[in-house]
Design a protein around this motif. Structure first.
Motif, PDB file in Angstrom:
ATOM      1  N   GLU A  20       0.832  -1.209   0.000  1.00 43.90           N
ATOM      2  CA  GLU A  20       0.000   0.000   0.000  1.00 43.90           C
ATOM      3  C   GLU A  20       0.864   1.256   0.000  1.00 43.90           C
ATOM      4  O   GLU A  20       0.579   2.220  -0.719  1.00 43.90           O
ATOM      5  N   THR A  24       1.054   4.041  -2.970  1.00 44.10           N
ATOM      6  CA  THR A  24       0.804   5.446  -2.660  1.00 44.10           C
ATOM      7  C   THR A  24       1.990   6.297  -3.105  1.00 44.10           C
ATOM      8  O   THR A  24       1.812   7.370  -3.694  1.00 44.10           O
ATOM      9  N   GLN A  27       1.793   6.780  -6.809  1.00 44.55           N
ATOM     10  CA  GLN A  27       0.775   7.764  -7.174  1.00 44.55           C
ATOM     11  C   GLN A  27       1.258   9.189  -6.914  1.00 44.55           C
ATOM     12  O   GLN A  27       1.017  10.086  -7.710  1.00 44.55           O
ATOM     13  N   ILE A  41       5.626   9.509   3.384  1.00 45.94           N
ATOM     14  CA  ILE A  41       5.541   8.150   2.835  1.00 45.94           C
ATOM     15  C   ILE A  41       6.901   7.465   2.902  1.00 45.94           C
ATOM     16  O   ILE A  41       7.012   6.291   3.270  1.00 45.94           O
TER      17      ILE A  41
END
Length: 144
Positions: A20, A24, A27, A41
């Motif tokens: 995940e 992310t 993206q 992140i």
């Protein structure tokens, strides 16, 4: 053997979380709108990788104590878990590699943009001999 299964379950859960995070990250790298979240992140990814490393060290130590080794063919349940972990790890390595390529491409484009802007701010000056002069030296001195 139950402790090993628990460790492998924890690794599986952590790999899902890592998946995940990597998605992310990808993206964010593709869509500039959320670029300010990239540092968070990356911090989460780094922390999770440290936790995964510690958990894997625990797995290795326990495997040595139990005198078994991957792919854990002695126990079908553990072997299936291990196969799932190795497949997921390969997939995540590919996603991480792709993210690295995106970052590398962005860095190259940024460097090209900076070089272009530098050339706009530092126009070429030629001497009377036709050579390019990088710095303009003033021949006038200020009088005080």
């Amino acid at each position: 053997m139950l402790e090993l299964e628990d460790i492998l379950n924890n690794i599986t859960e952590m790999l899902q979380t890592l998946s995940e995070i990597l998605q992310t990250e990808q993206q964010i790298l593709i869509d500039n709108k959320l670029i300010n979240q990239l540092a968070d992140i990356i911090d989460r990814k780094s922390q999770l990788l440290i936790e995964l490393k510690l958990l894997d060290e625990k797995r290795v130590k326990l495997s040595q104590q139990l005198n078994i080794q991957p792919p854990y063919n002695e126990n079908p349940t553990v072997a299936a878990q291990w196969q799932s972990i190795t497949d997921t790890t390969k997939l995540l390595a590919n996603i991480n590699r792709d993210n690295g390529l995106i970052i590398e491409n962005r860095m190259n484009m940024t460097e090209q943009s900076i070089n272009y802007l530098k050339n706009l701010n530092n126009p070429a000056v030629y001497t009377n001999n036709g050579y390019q002069q990088t710095e303009v030296i003033s021949s006038k001195r200020a009088k005080v």
